[in-house]
Design a protein around this motif. Sequence first.
Motif, PDB file in Angstrom:
ATOM      1  N   SER A  11       0.826  -1.209   0.000  1.00 24.91           N
ATOM      2  CA  SER A  11       0.000   0.000   0.000  1.00 24.91           C
ATOM      3  C   SER A  11       0.861   1.261   0.000  1.00 24.91           C
ATOM      4  CB  SER A  11      -0.953  -0.005   1.191  1.00 24.91           C
ATOM      5  OG  SER A  11      -0.224   0.022   2.393  1.00 24.91           O
ATOM      6  N   LEU A  12       1.997   1.231   0.693  1.00 27.29           N
ATOM      7  CA  LEU A  12       2.897   2.391   0.668  1.00 27.29           C
ATOM      8  C   LEU A  12       3.486   2.602  -0.723  1.00 27.29           C
ATOM      9  CD1 LEU A  12       4.794   2.078   4.057  1.00 27.29           C
ATOM     10  CD2 LEU A  12       3.130   3.803   3.390  1.00 27.29           C
ATOM     11  N   ILE A  13       3.898   1.511  -1.353  1.00 26.65           N
ATOM     12  CA  ILE A  13       4.433   1.624  -2.720  1.00 26.65           C
ATOM     13  C   ILE A  13       3.344   2.162  -3.651  1.00 26.65           C
ATOM     14  CG2 ILE A  13       5.253   0.279  -4.691  1.00 26.65           C
ATOM     15  CD1 ILE A  13       6.720  -1.508  -2.655  1.00 26.65           C
ATOM     16  N   LEU A  17       3.714   5.684  -5.734  1.00 24.45           N
ATOM     17  CA  LEU A  17       3.625   5.698  -7.193  1.00 24.45           C
ATOM     18  C   LEU A  17       2.452   6.542  -7.680  1.00 24.45           C
ATOM     19  CD1 LEU A  17       4.453   2.011  -8.158  1.00 24.45           C
ATOM     20  CD2 LEU A  17       5.822   4.050  -8.593  1.00 24.45           C
ATOM     21  N   THR A  18       1.342   6.485  -6.975  1.00 22.60           N
ATOM     22  CA  THR A  18       0.185   7.297  -7.359  1.00 22.60           C
ATOM     23  C   THR A  18       0.511   8.782  -7.276  1.00 22.60           C
ATOM     24  OG1 THR A  18      -1.324   5.586  -6.591  1.00 22.60           O
ATOM     25  CG2 THR A  18      -2.215   7.817  -6.813  1.00 22.60           C
ATOM     26  N   ILE A  19       1.150   9.202  -6.189  1.00 22.99           N
ATOM     27  CA  ILE A  19       1.502  10.620  -6.034  1.00 22.99           C
ATOM     28  C   ILE A  19       2.507  11.048  -7.093  1.00 22.99           C
ATOM     29  CG2 ILE A  19       2.672  12.259  -4.513  1.00 22.99           C
ATOM     30  CD1 ILE A  19       1.380  10.706  -2.157  1.00 22.99           C
ATOM     31  N   SER A  24       3.471  14.016 -12.110  1.00 23.87           N
ATOM     32  CA  SER A  24       4.122  14.063 -13.421  1.00 23.87           C
ATOM     33  C   SER A  24       3.107  14.261 -14.549  1.00 23.87           C
ATOM     34  CB  SER A  24       4.935  12.793 -13.662  1.00 23.87           C
ATOM     35  OG  SER A  24       4.084  11.683 -13.800  1.00 23.87           O
ATOM     36  N   VAL A  25       1.877  13.792 -14.372  1.00 22.92           N
ATOM     37  CA  VAL A  25       0.873  13.919 -15.432  1.00 22.92           C
ATOM     38  C   VAL A  25       0.112  15.242 -15.323  1.00 22.92           C
ATOM     39  CG1 VAL A  25      -1.247  12.924 -16.376  1.00 22.92           C
ATOM     40  CG2 VAL A  25       0.636  11.443 -15.707  1.00 22.92           C
ATOM     41  N   PHE A  26      -0.197  15.667 -14.091  1.00 24.76           N
ATOM     42  CA  PHE A  26      -0.967  16.888 -13.876  1.00 24.76           C
ATOM     43  C   PHE A  26      -0.178  17.878 -13.020  1.00 24.76           C
ATOM     44  CE2 PHE A  26      -4.204  13.457 -14.089  1.00 24.76           C
ATOM     45  CZ  PHE A  26      -4.780  13.828 -15.287  1.00 24.76           C
TER      46      PHE A  26
END
Length: 56
Positions: A11-13, A17-19, A24-26
């Motif tokens: 869950s930490l990974i 990765l989500t953040i 990087s995308v927005f």
Amino acid sequence: MIDWKAVGVGSLINAVLTIVLTISVFPLFFLGPIIGGWWQLTLEVVKEKTPQWKEP
């Protein structure tokens, strides 16, 4: 049994990765409020130090 260490690490990974991918995308979603707040703060300081400051 559930391996809770694996669940926690996964869950930490996932969160990291989500953040990272979201930034990087927005990038403007994050940078816009920061830059806008900095600009507003700069204008407030200029108005305090400049007695002849007039609102546009």
